[in-house]
Design an enzyme around this catalytic site. Structure first.
Site, mmCIF file in Angstrom:
data_model
loop_
_atom_site.group_PDB
_atom_site.id
_atom_site.type_symbol
_atom_site.label_atom_id
_atom_site.label_comp_id
_atom_site.label_asym_id
_atom_site.label_seq_id
_atom_site.Cartn_x
_atom_site.Cartn_y
_atom_site.Cartn_z
ATOM 1 N N LYS A 9 0.894 -1.268 0.016
ATOM 2 C CA LYS A 9 0.061 0.059 0.104
ATOM 3 C C LYS A 9 0.751 1.203 0.051
ATOM 4 C CE LYS A 9 -4.086 -2.287 2.278
ATOM 5 N NZ LYS A 9 -4.988 -2.039 3.389
ATOM 6 N N TYR A 49 -12.115 -1.574 -3.885
ATOM 7 C CA TYR A 49 -12.576 -1.776 -2.460
ATOM 8 C C TYR A 49 -14.060 -1.617 -2.154
ATOM 9 C CZ TYR A 49 -8.296 -2.277 -0.080
ATOM 10 O OH TYR A 49 -6.870 -2.841 0.545
ATOM 11 N N ARG A 102 2.358 -6.601 9.160
ATOM 12 C CA ARG A 102 1.634 -5.379 9.821
ATOM 13 C C ARG A 102 2.119 -5.224 11.359
ATOM 14 N NH1 ARG A 102 -4.382 -7.111 7.506
ATOM 15 N NH2 ARG A 102 -4.018 -5.891 5.495
ATOM 16 N N ASN A 112 -2.089 0.068 6.917
ATOM 17 C CA ASN A 112 -1.386 -1.106 7.401
ATOM 18 C C ASN A 112 -0.639 -2.111 6.465
ATOM 19 O OD1 ASN A 112 -3.534 -2.057 5.768
ATOM 20 N ND2 ASN A 112 -4.906 -3.041 7.253
ATOM 21 N N HIS A 115 -2.193 -5.202 1.503
ATOM 22 C CA HIS A 115 -3.521 -5.876 1.183
ATOM 23 C C HIS A 115 -3.261 -7.271 1.050
ATOM 24 C CE1 HIS A 115 -7.192 -7.098 -0.490
ATOM 25 N NE2 HIS A 115 -6.742 -7.625 -1.330
#
Ligand code: ADP
Length: 140
Positions: A9, A49, A102, A112, A115
């Site tokens: 991310k 999403y 994480r 976080n 994915h």
């Protein structure tokens, strides 16, 4: 051999952790069969999403996922979907097991780092979202 779809991310990219996280992923036995660096638009992030469209954090999630480049990858390993979710840990880093991606690197439940697909079926859909067939290449 199973496949899963991951995204490093925007927080992962901003923190210059692309290499560190891929290293952890490869050391855990995953093979990278597709990879690219892209910046999602708000529209594309919202589409990816879409299942969370009605959730209170949807706007925040879309803003975050379109805030900078990210690195989607298709990973291959036996039991890839479940093993990858074990490797990355719980959505909220405060609840993630020690040593997980994480727990090691994430700041919050929203930002976080990674994915990971939640089923093989969704992995195939998500892989198709980012990659054309000719971009998916096995190592051997
Ligand atoms: P996971 O990514 O662990 O499968 P979910 O599918 O529940 O988790 O949520 C998708 C993503 O939405 C999370 O990874 C996180 O970036 C974001 N998110 C989930 N819950 C929250 C929340 N309460 N507040 C902010 N962002 C959230």
């Amino acid at each position: 051999m199973e496949r899963t779809l991951t995204i490093l991310k925007p927080d992962c990219v901003k923190k210059q952790l692309i290499g560190a996280v891929i290293n952890q992923i490869e050391r855990a036995g995953f093979r990278v069969v597709a990879m690219k660096k892209i910046k999602l638009s708000k529209e594309t992030a919202g589409e990816f999403y879409g299942v969370h469209r009605e959730r209170p954090f949807f706007g925040e999630l879309v803003d975050f996922m379109s805030s900078g480049p990210c690195v989607p990858m298709i990973l291959e390993k036996e039991n890839a979907v479940a093993d990858f979710r074990t490797l990355i840990g719980a959505t909220d880093p405060a609840e993630a097991e020690e040593g997980t991606v994480r727990k090691l690197h994430a700041d919050s439940k929203g930002e976080n780092i990674v994915h990971g697909s939640d089923s093989a079926e969704n992995a195939a859909i998500e892989a198709g979202f980012f990659f054309a067939a000719e971009e998916v290449v096995r190592n051997n």
